[in-house]
Design a protein around this motif. Structure first.
Motif, PDB file in Angstrom:
ATOM      1  N   TYR A 124       0.840  -1.214   0.000  1.00 50.54           N
ATOM      2  CA  TYR A 124       0.000   0.000   0.000  1.00 50.54           C
ATOM      3  C   TYR A 124       0.865   1.250   0.000  1.00 50.54           C
ATOM      4  CZ  TYR A 124      -3.535   3.305   1.718  1.00 50.54           C
ATOM      5  OH  TYR A 124      -4.372   4.369   1.884  1.00 50.54           O
ATOM      6  N   GLY A 125       1.927   1.199   0.794  1.00 53.99           N
ATOM      7  CA  GLY A 125       2.836   2.343   0.872  1.00 53.99           C
ATOM      8  C   GLY A 125       3.508   2.615  -0.452  1.00 53.99           C
ATOM      9  N   CYS A 126       3.945   1.531  -1.140  1.00 56.85           N
ATOM     10  CA  CYS A 126       4.577   1.703  -2.448  1.00 56.85           C
ATOM     11  C   CYS A 126       3.607   2.351  -3.431  1.00 56.85           C
ATOM     12  CB  CYS A 126       5.056   0.360  -2.987  1.00 56.85           C
ATOM     13  SG  CYS A 126       6.465  -0.333  -2.096  1.00 56.85           S
ATOM     14  N   LEU A 127       2.357   1.870  -3.413  1.00 59.86           N
ATOM     15  CA  LEU A 127       1.350   2.447  -4.302  1.00 59.86           C
ATOM     16  C   LEU A 127       1.123   3.913  -4.008  1.00 59.86           C
ATOM     17  CD1 LEU A 127      -1.268  -0.455  -4.368  1.00 59.86           C
ATOM     18  CD2 LEU A 127       0.229   0.266  -6.252  1.00 59.86           C
ATOM     19  N   LEU A 128       1.085   4.251  -2.703  1.00 62.49           N
ATOM     20  CA  LEU A 128       0.876   5.639  -2.330  1.00 62.49           C
ATOM     21  C   LEU A 128       2.036   6.515  -2.778  1.00 62.49           C
ATOM     22  CD1 LEU A 128      -0.730   5.390   1.223  1.00 62.49           C
ATOM     23  CD2 LEU A 128      -1.759   6.339  -0.838  1.00 62.49           C
ATOM     24  N   PHE A 129       3.253   6.021  -2.616  1.00 64.55           N
ATOM     25  CA  PHE A 129       4.396   6.824  -3.010  1.00 64.55           C
ATOM     26  C   PHE A 129       4.477   6.977  -4.517  1.00 64.55           C
ATOM     27  CE2 PHE A 129       5.963   6.484   1.314  1.00 64.55           C
ATOM     28  CZ  PHE A 129       6.570   7.714   1.474  1.00 64.55           C
ATOM     29  N   VAL A 130       4.098   5.927  -5.269  1.00 66.52           N
ATOM     30  CA  VAL A 130       4.013   6.080  -6.714  1.00 66.52           C
ATOM     31  C   VAL A 130       2.924   7.089  -7.060  1.00 66.52           C
ATOM     32  CG1 VAL A 130       3.406   4.910  -8.868  1.00 66.52           C
ATOM     33  CG2 VAL A 130       4.934   3.800  -7.229  1.00 66.52           C
ATOM     34  N   GLY A 131       1.792   6.966  -6.349  1.00 68.98           N
ATOM     35  CA  GLY A 131       0.686   7.892  -6.569  1.00 68.98           C
ATOM     36  C   GLY A 131       1.058   9.322  -6.283  1.00 68.98           C
ATOM     37  N   CYS A 132       1.960   9.500  -5.301  1.00 65.35           N
ATOM     38  CA  CYS A 132       2.400  10.860  -4.966  1.00 65.35           C
ATOM     39  C   CYS A 132       2.948  11.577  -6.180  1.00 65.35           C
ATOM     40  CB  CYS A 132       3.486  10.809  -3.888  1.00 65.35           C
ATOM     41  SG  CYS A 132       2.843  10.730  -2.219  1.00 65.35           S
ATOM     42  N   CYS A 133       3.551  10.781  -7.065  1.00 68.03           N
ATOM     43  CA  CYS A 133       4.214  11.385  -8.206  1.00 68.03           C
ATOM     44  C   CYS A 133       3.223  12.039  -9.163  1.00 68.03           C
ATOM     45  CB  CYS A 133       5.048  10.344  -8.935  1.00 68.03           C
ATOM     46  SG  CYS A 133       6.405   9.697  -7.920  1.00 68.03           S
ATOM     47  N   ILE A 134       1.946  11.678  -9.070  1.00 68.69           N
ATOM     48  CA  ILE A 134       0.948  12.334  -9.907  1.00 68.69           C
ATOM     49  C   ILE A 134      -0.033  13.138  -9.054  1.00 68.69           C
ATOM     50  CG2 ILE A 134       1.140  10.745 -11.841  1.00 68.69           C
ATOM     51  CD1 ILE A 134      -1.307   9.273 -10.756  1.00 68.69           C
ATOM     52  N   SER A 193       5.488   3.498   7.238  1.00 64.78           N
ATOM     53  CA  SER A 193       4.603   4.487   7.872  1.00 64.78           C
ATOM     54  C   SER A 193       3.415   4.815   6.991  1.00 64.78           C
ATOM     55  CB  SER A 193       5.402   5.769   8.165  1.00 64.78           C
ATOM     56  OG  SER A 193       6.547   5.505   8.928  1.00 64.78           O
ATOM     57  N   SER A 194       3.144   3.961   6.004  1.00 62.44           N
ATOM     58  CA  SER A 194       2.174   4.293   4.962  1.00 62.44           C
ATOM     59  C   SER A 194       0.749   4.497   5.470  1.00 62.44           C
ATOM     60  CB  SER A 194       2.184   3.214   3.881  1.00 62.44           C
ATOM     61  OG  SER A 194       1.829   1.958   4.448  1.00 62.44           O
ATOM     62  N   TRP A 253      -1.753   9.218  17.759  1.00 58.86           N
ATOM     63  CA  TRP A 253      -2.054   9.110  16.326  1.00 58.86           C
ATOM     64  C   TRP A 253      -0.971   8.306  15.616  1.00 58.86           C
ATOM     65  CZ3 TRP A 253       0.936  11.001  12.258  1.00 58.86           C
ATOM     66  CH2 TRP A 253       0.346  10.948  10.991  1.00 58.86           C
ATOM     67  N   ALA A 254       0.294   8.585  15.948  1.00 59.15           N
ATOM     68  CA  ALA A 254       1.403   7.874  15.316  1.00 59.15           C
ATOM     69  C   ALA A 254       1.364   6.385  15.651  1.00 59.15           C
ATOM     70  CB  ALA A 254       2.732   8.480  15.749  1.00 59.15           C
ATOM     71  N   LYS A 255       1.010   6.073  16.889  1.00 62.02           N
ATOM     72  CA  LYS A 255       0.894   4.656  17.265  1.00 62.02           C
ATOM     73  C   LYS A 255      -0.264   3.992  16.512  1.00 62.02           C
ATOM     74  CE  LYS A 255       2.729   5.457  21.918  1.00 62.02           C
ATOM     75  NZ  LYS A 255       2.367   5.583  23.353  1.00 62.02           N
ATOM     76  N   GLU A 256      -1.374   4.710  16.422  1.00 58.93           N
ATOM     77  CA  GLU A 256      -2.552   4.169  15.731  1.00 58.93           C
ATOM     78  C   GLU A 256      -2.255   3.908  14.266  1.00 58.93           C
ATOM     79  OE1 GLU A 256      -6.563   6.307  14.305  1.00 58.93           O
ATOM     80  OE2 GLU A 256      -6.377   6.216  16.501  1.00 58.93           O
ATOM     81  N   LYS A 257      -1.417   4.754  13.664  1.00 61.49           N
ATOM     82  CA  LYS A 257      -1.098   4.630  12.239  1.00 61.49           C
ATOM     83  C   LYS A 257       0.182   3.828  11.999  1.00 61.49           C
ATOM     84  CE  LYS A 257      -4.631   7.191  11.295  1.00 61.49           C
ATOM     85  NZ  LYS A 257      -5.834   6.611  10.674  1.00 61.49           N
ATOM     86  N   HIS A 258       0.760   3.299  13.079  1.00 59.03           N
ATOM     87  CA  HIS A 258       1.971   2.471  12.980  1.00 59.03           C
ATOM     88  C   HIS A 258       3.105   3.212  12.267  1.00 59.03           C
ATOM     89  CE1 HIS A 258      -0.353  -0.898  14.478  1.00 59.03           C
ATOM     90  NE2 HIS A 258      -1.264  -0.668  13.549  1.00 59.03           N
ATOM     91  N   ASP A 288       6.627   4.489  11.621  1.00 55.02           N
ATOM     92  CA  ASP A 288       7.953   3.995  11.969  1.00 55.02           C
ATOM     93  C   ASP A 288       8.616   4.929  12.980  1.00 55.02           C
ATOM     94  OD1 ASP A 288      10.508   2.338  11.129  1.00 55.02           O
ATOM     95  OD2 ASP A 288      11.066   4.466  11.038  1.00 55.02           O
ATOM     96  N   GLU A 289       9.259   4.355  14.002  1.00 51.74           N
ATOM     97  CA  GLU A 289       9.822   5.155  15.099  1.00 51.74           C
ATOM     98  C   GLU A 289      10.866   6.147  14.604  1.00 51.74           C
ATOM     99  OE1 GLU A 289      10.627   6.929  18.608  1.00 51.74           O
ATOM    100  OE2 GLU A 289       8.944   5.594  18.140  1.00 51.74           O
ATOM    101  N   ALA A 290      11.763   5.714  13.720  1.00 48.68           N
ATOM    102  CA  ALA A 290      12.783   6.635  13.208  1.00 48.68           C
ATOM    103  C   ALA A 290      12.143   7.747  12.382  1.00 48.68           C
ATOM    104  CB  ALA A 290      13.808   5.873  12.376  1.00 48.68           C
ATOM    105  N   PHE A 291      11.180   7.384  11.527  1.00 52.42           N
ATOM    106  CA  PHE A 291      10.495   8.371  10.702  1.00 52.42           C
ATOM    107  C   PHE A 291       9.773   9.396  11.575  1.00 52.42           C
ATOM    108  CE2 PHE A 291       7.047   9.843   7.904  1.00 52.42           C
ATOM    109  CZ  PHE A 291       7.772  10.155   6.763  1.00 52.42           C
ATOM    110  N   TYR A 292       9.111   8.905  12.609  1.00 50.21           N
ATOM    111  CA  TYR A 292       8.389   9.799  13.518  1.00 50.21           C
ATOM    112  C   TYR A 292       9.347  10.694  14.282  1.00 50.21           C
ATOM    113  CZ  TYR A 292       5.099  11.245  17.179  1.00 50.21           C
ATOM    114  OH  TYR A 292       4.313  11.976  18.039  1.00 50.21           O
ATOM    115  N   SER A 293      10.431  10.133  14.796  1.00 52.61           N
ATOM    116  CA  SER A 293      11.363  10.887  15.630  1.00 52.61           C
ATOM    117  C   SER A 293      12.091  11.970  14.850  1.00 52.61           C
ATOM    118  CB  SER A 293      12.392   9.942  16.258  1.00 52.61           C
ATOM    119  OG  SER A 293      11.767   9.019  17.124  1.00 52.61           O
ATOM    120  N   ILE A 294      12.370  11.716  13.575  1.00 59.53           N
ATOM    121  CA  ILE A 294      13.191  12.636  12.791  1.00 59.53           C
ATOM    122  C   ILE A 294      12.352  13.610  11.970  1.00 59.53           C
ATOM    123  CG2 ILE A 294      14.834  12.720  10.865  1.00 59.53           C
ATOM    124  CD1 ILE A 294      15.957  10.047  12.011  1.00 59.53           C
TER     125      ILE A 294
END
Length: 537
Positions: free
Chosen positions: A17-27, A178-179, A205-210, A212-218
Motif C-alpha cells: 500500500y505504501g509503495c502504491l501511495l508513493f508512486v501515486g504521490c508522483c501524480i 509508515s504508509s 495518532w502515530a501509534k494508531e497509524k503504525h 515507523d519510530e525513526a520516521f516519527y522521531s526525525i
C-alpha cells in the motif's frame, strides 16, 4: 504463531500500500493558496469624509498591529493600549545593559515561513523585505540518531523524497512502513481534521497509524517542541495542520527566513512608524482592565480612561483576555443582557488552558563554536530545545563578535519544570545538557562573560487534546450578543489552516474585516493555505 502470521501479512499489505501511495504521490499536486475576497466588494474603500469611527485595540502584538494597520488605512481612529513598555508581544525587543554597552534583546528567536501570506503582504507594504534573509536548512541533533540537515528542494513530491534520500538515518522503507499515516497527510482536510483528531495526541495518532519510530522521531516529532506545549498531550489535529502548512501545501512550504536585525529595528519599529503616520494613538504601559457596554448608545467604554469607542478588539494574549472578561463580568449582574453575553464568552474562553512556562537564556562567551549551524534544533535534549548563534544572525551582535572573537548564544528552554528558578541558577541546571550538545564550550574552557534570562509564564496558549471545542473564532462575541467586540490572536480557531505568528496576523486582519463589514467599508482580502492536502490523481 497465528498472531505472527497476521502481523507478517499486515506488514506486507502495508508495504505494498505504501509503495502504491508513493508512486501515486508522483501524480499528485499540492493545491495553491486560497484567496478569501471581501464579502462586500461594492462597499466604499474608506470611511466617508466627515464620518468618524473609533476603535480600541487591547494588546500591542502582531494581531493588534495587523488590525490597526488595516483600520487606520481606511479612515478609522484607532487607539492601541499595550500593558508593556514596548510594542511587539512575542516580538518585543528590550534594551539591556551588559559588558558596559546596550544590547537589543528580543523575547526569543523566531522564523518566518513561506506560508505566512498575510505577514508577507504587510512586509511589502512596510518596505522591510530587505531586513530578512533565507534560512535554507534546519539542523537537528538527536540522542539516538545522526545529525540531520533537513530542507525541501525541487518539485513535489521529489522535494519530500529528497529529505529521505539525503538523510543519514532514514531509508525509503521507513517511510513505506509508515504508509498508514499517508491518507491523513495526502488527503488532509482542514474542515474535518479537528473532528477526527482533536481529542487524541500526535503520539497516539502515530501509534494508531503504525508510524515507523525513526520516521516519527526525525520527521514528525521535532515540530512538537517549537509549539511550547507538552509533547505527549498536544492535539494530533493541530500538528497535522502544522504539517500541511509547513511541508505539504507547497514544495517551498518549509522555506523560512530570519531577520538580519533585532525585531524592533527589523519589524516593529517600521510598523509603529507607519501606524503613527496613519494617526494611530499608541499607549504603552497602559492596561485595559475592564469594559462597560453602554446600552443607550451602543458604545464601549474603557473603565480606566472613561473613553468611549465604537468598536473594541481584544488582541491580548489568552491570559490577558481572560482577565479582561473576568473583570468586566463584575460590572454586571449575571442575569442582565450583557451579563449573559459575558457568560457566553466565558463558556469557551474561560476553559482554554495555557502552555507550560518557558525560559530563554542568552549568554555572551569569549570564544566562538566552530562549524556549528546558525540555528540548531535539539528536540531530544529537554530542557534545551533550540540554540541560536546571534553573532551569526544579527548585525549588532556580529559587530561585537568580529571585534572580540566572542559569541552570543541563545538557549530555548521550553516546558520548564523548575518553578521560581533564580536567573543565576539556570545555567547550572542546563549545563549537563548543553555539554552533550556543545561539548567544546566546556572542553575549550569558554568563559561566560554575561547572560540574560527571559522567563515567561501564562504567556503561550496550549493546544493539547480536548481543548479545540473551546477555541472560539474572531467573531464569537457577535454570536454571544456583543457585535462591536471581536477577538484576535494565535489562540483562536480559524476557518483555514493557520498557526503561530501567521494566525496572529491573519486574525488581526479578520477582526478589522468584522468592523469594516459593520461600517460598510470594503473588507481586506486574505490569502491562506489551502484546506486540502495534495491528494492523489
Amino acid at each position: 504463531m497465528e498472531g505472527h502470521l497476521h502481523s507478517t501479512v499486515a506488514t506486507s499489505i502495508s508495504i505494498i500500500y505504501g509503495c502504491l501511495l508513493f508512486v501515486g504521490c508522483c501524480i499528485a499536486f499540492p493545491k495553491p493558496p486560497v484567496d478569501i475576497p471581501p464579502v462586500n466588494p461594492s462597499d466604499a474603500p474608506k470611511l466617508p469624509a466627515g464620518v468618524s469611527r473609533t476603535v480600541l485595540i487591547a494588546g500591542g502584538g502582531l494581531a493588534s498591529l495587523s488590525a490597526a494597520l488595516e483600520l487606520s488605512e481606511r479612515g478609522f481612529n484607532v487607539t492601541i493600549c499595550e500593558k508593556d513598555l514596548v510594542l511587539g508581544g512575542r516580538l518585543h525587543t528590550k534594551n539591556i545593559e551588559r559588558l558596559n554597552q546596550t544590547w537589543p534583546v528580543e523575547h526569543a528567536f523566531h522564523a518566518w515561513f513561506y506560508n505566512y501570506h498575510q505577514f508577507k503582504d504587510i512586509r511589502k507594504r512596510l518596505g522591510i523585505d530587505g531586513n530578512f534573509r533565507e534560512w535554507k536548512a534546519v539542523d537537528y541533533v538527536f540522542r539516538n540518531y545522526l545529525p540531520e540537515e533537513i530542507y525541501s528542494e525541487g518539485p513535489f513530491p521529489l522535494n519530500l523524497l529528497g529529505i529521505i534520500f539525503r538523510s543519514p538515518n532514514l531509508k525509503m522503507t521507513n517511510a513505506i512502513e509508515s504508509s498508514l499515516s499517508l491518507p491523513d497527510l495526502l488527503y488532509y482536510n482542514y474542515d474535518t481534521i479537528f473532528e477526527k483528531y482533536a481529542n487524541i495526541s500526535l503520539d497516539d495518532w502515530a501509534k494508531e497509524k503504525h508510524v515507523d519510530e525513526a520516521f516519527y522521531s526525525i520527521i514528525m516529532r521535532p515540530a512538537l517542541s517549537v509549539t511550547l506545549n507538552e509533547r505527549h498531550t498536544i492535539s494530533a489535529a493541530e500538528m497535522l495542520t502544522y504539517m500541511q502548512m509547513y511541508f505539504l501545501s507547497e514544495p517551498q512550504a518549509d522555506g523560512r527566513e530570519v531577520t538580519t536585525k533585532n525585531y524592533q529595528d527589523a519589524v516593529i519599529g517600521p510598523w509603529k512608524k507607519v501606524l503613527q503616520e496613519n494617526g494611530v494613538r499608541i499607549e504603552t504601559n497602559s492596561t485595559v482592565k475592564s469594559l462597560y457596554f453602554n446600552s443607550s448608545n451602543g458604545k464601549v467604554i474603557s473603565t480606566e480612561t472613561k473613553e468611549m469607542f465604537d468598536h473594541v478588539i481584544l488582541a491580548t494574549n489568552l491570559v490577558g483576555l481572560q482577565r479582561i472578561i473576568n473583570t468586566t463580568q463584575k460590572n454586571y449582574s449575571p442575569d442582565s443582557k450583557i451579563g449573559v453575553s459575558l457568560q457566553c464568552l466565558q463558556s469557551k474562553v474561560g476553559k482554554l488552558p495555557l502552555a507550560p512556562r518557558y525560559k530563554i537564556f542568552r549568554a555572551w562567551f569569549d570564544k566562538q563554536p566552530h562549524n556549528r549551524p546558525d540555528i540548531l534544533e535539539t528536540p531530544d535534549y529537554t530542557p534545551v530545545n533550540l540554540i541560536a548563534q546571534y553573532h551569526l544572525l544579527e548585525e549588532h551582535f556580529a559587530m561585537w563578535a568580529n571585534k572580540t572573537n566572542g559569541s552570543v548564544l541563545e538557549f530555548h528552554l521550553y516546558t520548564w519544570k523548575e518553578k521560581d528558578t533564580p536567573d543565576d541558577k539556570v545555567w547550572e541546571i542546563i549545563q549537563p545538557t548543553v555539554k552533550m550538545i556543545y561539548p567544546e564550550i566546556f572542553s575549550e574552557n569558554f568563559t561566560m562573560l554575561a547572560y540574560h534570562v527571559n522567563s515567561f509564564e501564562d504567556n503561550f496558549p496550549s493546544f493539547k487534546i480536548n481543548t479545540e471545542q473551546f477555541r472560539p473564532n474572531v467573531t464569537f462575541p457577535n454570536r454571544c450578543g456583543i457585535p462591536n467586540l471581536s477577538f484576535a490572536g494565535d489562540w483562536l480557531h480559524t476557518s483555514y489552516p493557520s498557526s503561530l505568528m501567521e494566525r496572529s496576523v491573519s486574525t488581526g486582519r479578520q477582526a478589522a474585516n468584522h468592523i469594516l463589514l459593520m461600517e460598510h467599508v470594503r473588507q481586506v482580502p486574505l490569502l491562506v493555505t489551502n484546506s486540502h492536502g495534495p491528494g492523489l490523481l
